[in-house]
Write a protein that holds these residues in place. Sequence first.
Motif, mmCIF file in Angstrom:
data_model
loop_
_atom_site.group_PDB
_atom_site.id
_atom_site.type_symbol
_atom_site.label_atom_id
_atom_site.label_comp_id
_atom_site.label_asym_id
_atom_site.label_seq_id
_atom_site.Cartn_x
_atom_site.Cartn_y
_atom_site.Cartn_z
ATOM 1 N N SER A 455 2.431 78.457 12.473
ATOM 2 C CA SER A 455 2.504 78.983 13.839
ATOM 3 C C SER A 455 2.431 80.496 13.798
ATOM 4 O O SER A 455 2.540 81.118 12.744
ATOM 5 C CB SER A 455 3.805 78.531 14.509
ATOM 6 O OG SER A 455 4.932 79.031 13.789
ATOM 7 N N ALA A 476 5.640 71.470 19.363
ATOM 8 C CA ALA A 476 5.819 71.800 20.782
ATOM 9 C C ALA A 476 6.807 70.819 21.414
ATOM 10 O O ALA A 476 6.868 69.645 21.054
ATOM 11 C CB ALA A 476 4.480 71.759 21.509
ATOM 12 N N GLU A 478 9.967 70.548 24.988
ATOM 13 C CA GLU A 478 10.581 71.182 26.155
ATOM 14 C C GLU A 478 11.488 72.341 25.765
ATOM 15 O O GLU A 478 11.473 73.399 26.402
ATOM 16 C CB GLU A 478 11.382 70.145 26.958
ATOM 17 C CG GLU A 478 10.521 69.096 27.642
ATOM 18 C CD GLU A 478 11.361 68.141 28.474
ATOM 19 O OE1 GLU A 478 12.562 68.423 28.655
ATOM 20 O OE2 GLU A 478 10.816 67.120 28.924
ATOM 21 N N VAL A 480 11.387 74.194 23.093
ATOM 22 C CA VAL A 480 10.589 75.302 22.590
ATOM 23 C C VAL A 480 9.963 76.068 23.747
ATOM 24 O O VAL A 480 9.988 77.312 23.796
ATOM 25 C CB VAL A 480 9.503 74.792 21.625
ATOM 26 C CG1 VAL A 480 8.519 75.912 21.280
ATOM 27 C CG2 VAL A 480 10.140 74.235 20.354
ATOM 28 N N GLU A 481 9.387 75.335 24.715
ATOM 29 C CA GLU A 481 8.749 75.990 25.858
ATOM 30 C C GLU A 481 9.771 76.751 26.699
ATOM 31 O O GLU A 481 9.472 77.826 27.230
ATOM 32 C CB GLU A 481 8.016 74.945 26.698
ATOM 33 C CG GLU A 481 6.812 74.346 25.972
ATOM 34 C CD GLU A 481 6.086 73.316 26.813
ATOM 35 O OE1 GLU A 481 6.327 73.270 28.037
ATOM 36 O OE2 GLU A 481 5.271 72.554 26.254
ATOM 37 N N ARG A 482 10.973 76.229 26.792
ATOM 38 C CA ARG A 482 12.010 76.917 27.551
ATOM 39 C C ARG A 482 12.385 78.244 26.903
ATOM 40 O O ARG A 482 12.539 79.267 27.579
ATOM 41 C CB ARG A 482 13.241 76.004 27.674
ATOM 42 C CG ARG A 482 14.351 76.569 28.558
ATOM 43 C CD ARG A 482 15.398 75.525 28.881
ATOM 44 N NE ARG A 482 16.018 74.945 27.693
ATOM 45 C CZ ARG A 482 15.822 73.690 27.272
ATOM 46 N NH1 ARG A 482 14.990 72.887 27.930
ATOM 47 N NH2 ARG A 482 16.422 73.236 26.182
ATOM 48 N N LEU A 484 10.480 79.957 24.889
ATOM 49 C CA LEU A 484 9.310 80.824 25.001
ATOM 50 C C LEU A 484 9.299 81.516 26.369
ATOM 51 O O LEU A 484 9.009 82.710 26.461
ATOM 52 C CB LEU A 484 8.029 80.017 24.797
ATOM 53 C CG LEU A 484 6.704 80.773 24.984
ATOM 54 C CD1 LEU A 484 6.597 81.926 23.991
ATOM 55 C CD2 LEU A 484 5.525 79.824 24.838
ATOM 56 N N ARG A 485 9.640 80.784 27.421
ATOM 57 C CA ARG A 485 9.692 81.385 28.765
ATOM 58 C C ARG A 485 10.750 82.476 28.827
ATOM 59 O O ARG A 485 10.527 83.541 29.421
ATOM 60 C CB ARG A 485 9.986 80.310 29.813
ATOM 61 C CG ARG A 485 8.801 79.415 30.143
ATOM 62 C CD ARG A 485 9.053 78.650 31.440
ATOM 63 N NE ARG A 485 10.243 77.797 31.374
ATOM 64 C CZ ARG A 485 10.238 76.544 30.952
ATOM 65 N NH1 ARG A 485 9.114 75.970 30.542
ATOM 66 N NH2 ARG A 485 11.353 75.844 30.940
ATOM 67 N N PRO A 495 4.474 83.359 29.601
ATOM 68 C CA PRO A 495 4.361 82.586 28.372
ATOM 69 C C PRO A 495 3.050 81.802 28.303
ATOM 70 O O PRO A 495 2.496 81.394 29.337
ATOM 71 C CB PRO A 495 5.547 81.628 28.455
ATOM 72 C CG PRO A 495 5.719 81.398 29.933
ATOM 73 C CD PRO A 495 5.358 82.715 30.597
ATOM 74 N N LYS A 496 2.557 81.602 27.100
ATOM 75 C CA LYS A 496 1.374 80.777 26.897
ATOM 76 C C LYS A 496 1.484 80.063 25.559
ATOM 77 O O LYS A 496 1.717 80.691 24.523
ATOM 78 C CB LYS A 496 0.099 81.637 26.923
ATOM 79 C CG LYS A 496 -1.174 80.802 26.786
ATOM 80 C CD LYS A 496 -2.413 81.682 26.878
ATOM 81 C CE LYS A 496 -3.682 80.859 26.747
ATOM 82 N NZ LYS A 496 -4.898 81.710 26.849
ATOM 83 N N LEU A 497 1.310 78.758 25.586
ATOM 84 C CA LEU A 497 1.331 77.941 24.379
ATOM 85 C C LEU A 497 -0.082 77.513 24.042
ATOM 86 O O LEU A 497 -0.793 76.945 24.895
ATOM 87 C CB LEU A 497 2.214 76.704 24.576
ATOM 88 C CG LEU A 497 2.283 75.709 23.413
ATOM 89 C CD1 LEU A 497 2.891 76.358 22.182
ATOM 90 C CD2 LEU A 497 3.081 74.472 23.818
#
Length: 500
Positions: A455, A476, A478, A480-482, A484-485, A495-497
């Motif tokens: 990564s 990836a 939820e 992780v995305e949280r 990242l935000r 944020p962008k994944l």
Amino acid sequence: MSLKIDPLRHRAPDLAIHRSAVIDIGSNSLRLVVYEGPPRAPAVIFNEKVPAGLGRGLPVDGRIAPEDAERGLTALRRYALLAQHMGVEEVQCVATAAVRDATNGSDFVAGAAEAGLTIRLLSGEEEAFAAGSGVLSAIPDAHGIAVDLGGGSLELAEVGEGRVGRRASFPLGVLRLPALREHGQQSFERAVRKMLRGAGWPGDLAGRPLYLVGGSWRALARLDLELTKAPLAVLDQHTLPRAALRRLVRATKRLGIDELKAIPGMAANRAETLADAAAMLAALVAIIDVPEMTISSSGLREGLLYQALDVKTQAQDPLIVAAEFEGRRLARFAPHGRAIADWIAPLFAHEAEEDRRIRLAASLLSDVAWSANPDFRAERGSEIGLHGNWRGIDIPGRILLARALHSGFGGNDADFPAMGALVGEDRSARARQWGLAIRLAQRLTGGLEAPLKGSAIARESDRVVLQLHPGWHHLAGESVERRLRSLAQALGAKPKLMLL
């Protein structure tokens, strides 16, 4: 030889447990300090002091009083036994002005030998060299004069560019000062000035800052922390501007001994000599034209350990070595703080060198609070950053380290302790960003190093982009995305994944 510290190049090569000790026989007290950890940044695991007052009798008849000698030898017999059973591999036993100057000092040395201890009598110049080395061991970029005030003597040592330069010793310890101060501060200052000038001090060192070593100076710093109600009461690298001296002198005259003894951490014997220490500092500030003073908790004992190191080990960054050791000791899995620091580095490409090394230290410590109750992990992180036994870091640096660890362990901004104006808002916000980036790295990888290699994270215009390479897309999720935000928001971006 000048030493250049590079925190990213110099690693701690040996993290095996190693115990050493120094028995310091001073004019005021005897102390046993046992150290454990990497040679460049050993941690204190035992510290005991006995205020034997070996130098008390010297102004009277030039001898160590029998009762003081016996009190000191009793302490040495205890220290020798403890060191043996603690598994200490090397004990340095040194004595300074009292034993050096006393007419019966040889009797005390012989008594120590009966306890199995060989005392090394330090000359005044050797004592000054050790004090200066101690300052450099903790503040590698120190540039000024190390000043060690003991019970029997005062040592001065030029420090700068990683070296100890000119040095000298004077019979101006706190136990000798009352007689010199009988005729007032002006007379006292003239006497000190004459003594220093006779040895060529300060010469071209006038106007340099002082690095204060020894218990008497630390006691003055404790008084200053009490008077100013400092939000972070840490002695090491506490800075005293020249203007602070007036309030300290006034306070030592205004406050009674019992009031001084009541100050948190103030030793009774230090409270009794505080006025003399303040008068000595006032004289030095006037004679040398000192702009500011910095307390160094590392002095003679740490200097002796530092002198025993090879040049390569001396050049290691003490903060990074200590953080790496502590991170390895407390990590859940194989530690990978350097890999985390490298992984988040693209987000902080233009930061100052000092901030870069603190970010590295935070990354090395990014797993140290996992064993705490989940509700208190952020608090544990703050505590480690603020009050850890770190060297090579100033007060603002401690706050930044704590701020990063607090955020890294999920702390709310409102719960981080207020630190007044000790750190600017921009640097504090940056430290929070470090913590959020570290927190994302830990969540993404599960605390392991291998997923970092699959990564990458970067700042692209108004976006924070997390890239997952082929074979690592399933990282990836939820949570992780949280995270990242949260990081992107802190950086003022979106944020962008990306799954590559």
